[in-house]
Design a protein around this motif. Structure first.
Motif, PDB file in Angstrom:
ATOM      1  N   GLY A   1     -10.243 -54.404  12.883  1.00  0.00           N
ATOM      2  CA  GLY A   1     -10.651 -54.448  14.284  1.00  0.00           C
ATOM      3  C   GLY A   1     -10.505 -53.098  14.947  1.00  0.00           C
ATOM      4  N   ASN A   2     -10.730 -53.051  16.248  1.00  0.00           N
ATOM      5  CA  ASN A   2     -10.668 -51.765  16.937  1.00  0.00           C
ATOM      6  C   ASN A   2      -9.239 -51.239  17.069  1.00  0.00           C
ATOM      7  OD1 ASN A   2     -10.742 -54.094  18.927  1.00  0.00           O
ATOM      8  ND2 ASN A   2     -10.080 -52.477  20.317  1.00  0.00           N
ATOM      9  N   HIS A   3      -8.228 -52.093  16.933  1.00  0.00           N
ATOM     10  CA  HIS A   3      -6.845 -51.617  16.959  1.00  0.00           C
ATOM     11  C   HIS A   3      -6.398 -51.104  15.595  1.00  0.00           C
ATOM     12  CE1 HIS A   3      -4.962 -52.938  20.892  1.00  0.00           C
ATOM     13  NE2 HIS A   3      -6.191 -53.424  20.984  1.00  0.00           N
ATOM     14  N   ASP A   4      -7.046 -51.536  14.529  1.00  0.00           N
ATOM     15  CA  ASP A   4      -6.648 -51.150  13.182  1.00  0.00           C
ATOM     16  C   ASP A   4      -7.196 -49.778  12.825  1.00  0.00           C
ATOM     17  OD1 ASP A   4      -5.466 -53.733  12.502  1.00  0.00           O
ATOM     18  OD2 ASP A   4      -7.524 -54.486  12.409  1.00  0.00           O
TER      19      ASP A   4
ATOM     20  N   GLY B   1       3.160 -55.990  15.262  1.00  0.00           N
ATOM     21  CA  GLY B   1       3.844 -54.813  15.786  1.00  0.00           C
ATOM     22  C   GLY B   1       3.743 -54.672  17.284  1.00  0.00           C
ATOM     23  N   ARG B   2       3.055 -55.588  17.951  1.00  0.00           N
ATOM     24  CA  ARG B   2       2.894 -55.504  19.402  1.00  0.00           C
ATOM     25  C   ARG B   2       4.159 -55.956  20.116  1.00  0.00           C
ATOM     26  NH1 ARG B   2      -2.660 -56.313  22.365  1.00  0.00           N
ATOM     27  NH2 ARG B   2      -2.068 -55.867  24.515  1.00  0.00           N
ATOM     28  N   THR B   3       4.374 -55.407  21.299  1.00  0.00           N
ATOM     29  CA  THR B   3       5.446 -55.858  22.169  1.00  0.00           C
ATOM     30  C   THR B   3       4.848 -56.434  23.442  1.00  0.00           C
ATOM     31  OG1 THR B   3       5.664 -53.683  23.220  1.00  0.00           O
ATOM     32  CG2 THR B   3       7.060 -54.113  21.286  1.00  0.00           C
ATOM     33  N   LEU B   4       5.642 -57.205  24.152  1.00  0.00           N
ATOM     34  CA  LEU B   4       5.225 -57.786  25.431  1.00  0.00           C
ATOM     35  C   LEU B   4       6.189 -57.307  26.497  1.00  0.00           C
ATOM     36  CD1 LEU B   4       3.383 -59.802  26.992  1.00  0.00           C
ATOM     37  CD2 LEU B   4       5.072 -61.572  26.447  1.00  0.00           C
TER      38      LEU B   4
ATOM     39  N   LEU C   1     -10.220 -71.443   7.199  1.00  0.00           N
ATOM     40  CA  LEU C   1      -9.479 -71.275   8.437  1.00  0.00           C
ATOM     41  C   LEU C   1      -9.844 -69.924   9.045  1.00  0.00           C
ATOM     42  CD1 LEU C   1      -7.314 -72.954   9.975  1.00  0.00           C
ATOM     43  CD2 LEU C   1      -5.597 -71.462   8.950  1.00  0.00           C
ATOM     44  N   HIS C   2     -10.235 -69.942  10.307  1.00  0.00           N
ATOM     45  CA  HIS C   2     -10.630 -68.734  11.039  1.00  0.00           C
ATOM     46  C   HIS C   2      -9.508 -68.329  11.987  1.00  0.00           C
ATOM     47  CE1 HIS C   2     -13.267 -67.279  14.682  1.00  0.00           C
ATOM     48  NE2 HIS C   2     -12.577 -66.281  14.170  1.00  0.00           N
ATOM     49  N   THR C   3      -9.047 -67.098  11.861  1.00  0.00           N
ATOM     50  CA  THR C   3      -7.997 -66.573  12.719  1.00  0.00           C
ATOM     51  C   THR C   3      -8.281 -65.097  12.967  1.00  0.00           C
ATOM     52  OG1 THR C   3      -5.597 -66.197  12.885  1.00  0.00           O
ATOM     53  CG2 THR C   3      -6.549 -66.124  10.700  1.00  0.00           C
ATOM     54  N   SER C   4      -7.624 -64.532  13.972  1.00  0.00           N
ATOM     55  CA  SER C   4      -7.866 -63.111  14.280  1.00  0.00           C
ATOM     56  C   SER C   4      -6.805 -62.611  15.249  1.00  0.00           C
ATOM     57  CB  SER C   4      -9.250 -62.917  14.914  1.00  0.00           C
ATOM     58  OG  SER C   4      -9.287 -63.424  16.235  1.00  0.00           O
ATOM     59  N   ASP C   5      -6.852 -61.306  15.508  1.00  0.00           N
ATOM     60  CA  ASP C   5      -6.069 -60.678  16.578  1.00  0.00           C
ATOM     61  C   ASP C   5      -4.577 -60.976  16.476  1.00  0.00           C
ATOM     62  OD1 ASP C   5      -8.180 -59.437  18.619  1.00  0.00           O
ATOM     63  OD2 ASP C   5      -8.994 -61.327  17.851  1.00  0.00           O
ATOM     64  N   TRP C   6      -4.038 -60.775  15.272  1.00  0.00           N
ATOM     65  CA  TRP C   6      -2.599 -60.968  15.091  1.00  0.00           C
ATOM     66  C   TRP C   6      -1.815 -59.887  15.839  1.00  0.00           C
ATOM     67  CZ3 TRP C   6      -2.445 -61.784   9.029  1.00  0.00           C
ATOM     68  CH2 TRP C   6      -3.106 -62.988   8.721  1.00  0.00           C
ATOM     69  N   HIS C   7      -2.320 -58.667  15.866  1.00  0.00           N
ATOM     70  CA  HIS C   7      -1.678 -57.543  16.565  1.00  0.00           C
ATOM     71  C   HIS C   7      -0.229 -57.370  16.120  1.00  0.00           C
ATOM     72  CE1 HIS C   7      -4.901 -56.452  19.358  1.00  0.00           C
ATOM     73  NE2 HIS C   7      -5.179 -57.744  19.418  1.00  0.00           N
TER      74      HIS C   7
ATOM     75  N   GLY D   1     -10.189 -59.278  12.185  1.00  0.00           N
ATOM     76  CA  GLY D   1      -9.819 -58.003  12.775  1.00  0.00           C
ATOM     77  C   GLY D   1      -8.615 -58.001  13.695  1.00  0.00           C
ATOM     78  N   ASP D   2      -8.174 -56.765  14.029  1.00  0.00           N
ATOM     79  CA  ASP D   2      -6.964 -56.504  14.800  1.00  0.00           C
ATOM     80  C   ASP D   2      -5.762 -57.166  14.144  1.00  0.00           C
ATOM     81  OD1 ASP D   2      -8.188 -54.821  16.554  1.00  0.00           O
ATOM     82  OD2 ASP D   2      -8.106 -56.147  18.279  1.00  0.00           O
ATOM     83  N   VAL D   3      -5.618 -56.893  12.865  1.00  0.00           N
ATOM     84  CA  VAL D   3      -4.450 -57.369  12.130  1.00  0.00           C
ATOM     85  C   VAL D   3      -3.199 -56.678  12.664  1.00  0.00           C
ATOM     86  CG1 VAL D   3      -3.374 -57.486   9.861  1.00  0.00           C
ATOM     87  CG2 VAL D   3      -5.838 -57.830  10.084  1.00  0.00           C
ATOM     88  N   TYR D   4      -3.298 -55.363  12.831  1.00  0.00           N
ATOM     89  CA  TYR D   4      -2.217 -54.587  13.430  1.00  0.00           C
ATOM     90  C   TYR D   4      -2.534 -54.311  14.895  1.00  0.00           C
ATOM     91  CZ  TYR D   4      -0.628 -53.503   8.642  1.00  0.00           C
ATOM     92  OH  TYR D   4      -0.182 -53.578   7.342  1.00  0.00           O
ATOM     93  N   ASP D   5      -1.506 -53.874  15.628  1.00  0.00           N
ATOM     94  CA  ASP D   5      -1.717 -53.540  17.037  1.00  0.00           C
ATOM     95  C   ASP D   5      -2.076 -52.078  17.237  1.00  0.00           C
ATOM     96  OD1 ASP D   5      -1.634 -54.393  19.846  1.00  0.00           O
ATOM     97  OD2 ASP D   5      -0.005 -52.923  19.991  1.00  0.00           O
TER      98      ASP D   5
END
Length: 383
Positions: free
Chosen positions: A81-84, A12-15, A4-10, A47-51
């Motif tokens: 990722g670049n956010h991590d 801690g992010r808010t909207l 399973l391929h997934t990414s960009d969970w971010h 990547g980008d597990v965290y925001d």
């Protein structure tokens, strides 16, 4: 072999100020269910597990619990990722259980995670050219150029060298976090331009059978080299109004004798996003009815700003995230200065210089603008 391929969970992010952690937790619980029900052998997180580099404690706890649950059923390969913060995300990787493999160091990008049926997963962390180019020098000491393409080529050269040195037949999966040419951006990806360029040609991934990409938030396939399937899984949630029409998903990948088969697995939608535009009378009437339960960006177009606008809109749309008044003439002006991820910030600055001074910036002034922007962007990446 199925993964399973997934990414960009971010995490801690808010909207627009709304905490999304509960919705992110719901997605991750869904992911665990998919892994269990579909008998997935591995989960690849590109990547980008965290925001952000220093995530909130609640996000760290959620990741820890999720990795523990996923690893009960599958091998989990996670890249940064670049956010991590690669250092923080990779902390304790040597102590992790065998089924949780963190790939956050340049030095380990050519050391694959070995899966059944000869499948090798190479995890390439986000490669910031200014930070990694010297670490990616070749055997002759040649340092890659200062560009995303050059450092990605250097990384893939190491991957191909490792593949070539292995006896027998192997199938390579590469997880990478980059802006690959042909991908369509949205407004919520952080800018990664270096020297004015952020793109990497898809051809640099030659030799891989499947390329699991992260960074762009829209699920999409990118035209790649012969024999390679190149895909973005996209983010699990919409992180900007530009993503309101995305069909968020994960990618179920089967590496069979006949090649690569992919299937998109729809992600749960906690609350849809919608743009709602019209006069206040229209929005308080039938035109607004379909959107009262959505996260909305409400644009009121009356010629003059209605009295008590915010309260009246929020009474109608309790989940409104943005409330704005914009007459038709204001809308034209706003579109002229709108800045999204599709705009080069330096070009926006150059437009401002021309607006203020009456003439376009000189070559030297452009160089100063670009240097200032890249200095700030580099500081944000290393924060």
């Amino acid at each position: 072999m199925r993964f399973l391929h997934t990414s960009d969970w971010h995490l801690g992010r808010t909207l627009h100020g709304v905490d999304l952690l509960d919705h992110q937790a719901a997605y991750l619980a869904h992911l665990v269910d998919v892994v269990r029900s579909e008998q997935v052998d591995a989960v690849v997180v590109a990547g980008d597990v965290y925001d952000r580099a220093i995530p909130p404690v609640e996000a760290v706890t959620l990741l820890s619990e999720t990795l523990a649950q996923l690893s009960e059923h599958a091998t989990v390969v996670v890249t940064s990722g670049n956010h991590d913060s690669a250092t923080r995300l990779g902390f304790g990787s040597a102590l992790m259980r065998d089924r949780v493999r963190l790939r956050t160091r340049v030095a380990g990008l050519a050391e694959p995670v070995e899966l059944p049926d000869g499948v090798l997963v190479y995890g390439i962390p986000y490669l910031d050219p200014d930070s990694v180019r010297h670490a990616l020098a070749d055997d002759e000491g040649t340092v890659p150029a200062r560009s995303h393409e050059a450092v990605t080529v250097a990384a893939m050269n190491r991957v191909r060298a490792d593949l070539a040195a292995r006896p027998g037949r192997h199938r390579a999966v590469v997880a990478a976090h980059a802006f690959v040419i042909g991908g369509e951006a949205s407004e919520s990806e952080r800018d990664i331009r270096v020297g004015g360029v952020d793109h990497v040609p898809a051809g640099v991934f030659a030799g891989a059978e499947y390329v699991a990409l992260g960074h762009l938030h829209g699920p999409q396939r990118v035209s790649g080299p012969d024999g390679a399937t190149v895909r973005y899984s996209g983010s699990p949630l919409a992180y900007s109004f530009s993503e309101q029409h995305h069909a968020k998903s994960s990618v179920l990948v089967d590496l069979a004798d006949g090649g690569v088969r992919t299937e998109l697995v729809a992600a749960p939608v906690p609350r849809r996003l919608a743009d709602v535009t019209g006069t206040l009378e229209e929005l308080l009437g039938a035109a607004g009815e379909p959107h009262v339960d959505a996260w909305t960006r409400v644009t009121v177009t009356d010629a003059h700003r209605p009295a008590d606008l915010y309260r009246r809109v929020r009474d109608r749309f309790p989940h409104a995230l943005v409330v704005q008044h914009r007459s038709s003439s204001d809308a034209v002006a706003a579109r002229a200065v709108a800045v999204t991820a599709a705009h080069d910030p330096v070009a926006v600055g150059a437009d401002f210089v021309q607006h203020v001074t009456g003439h376009a910036p000189t070559v030297d002034e452009l160089a100063v603008l670009r240097a200032a922007y890249e200095h700030v962007a580099a500081a944000e990446r290393s924060a």
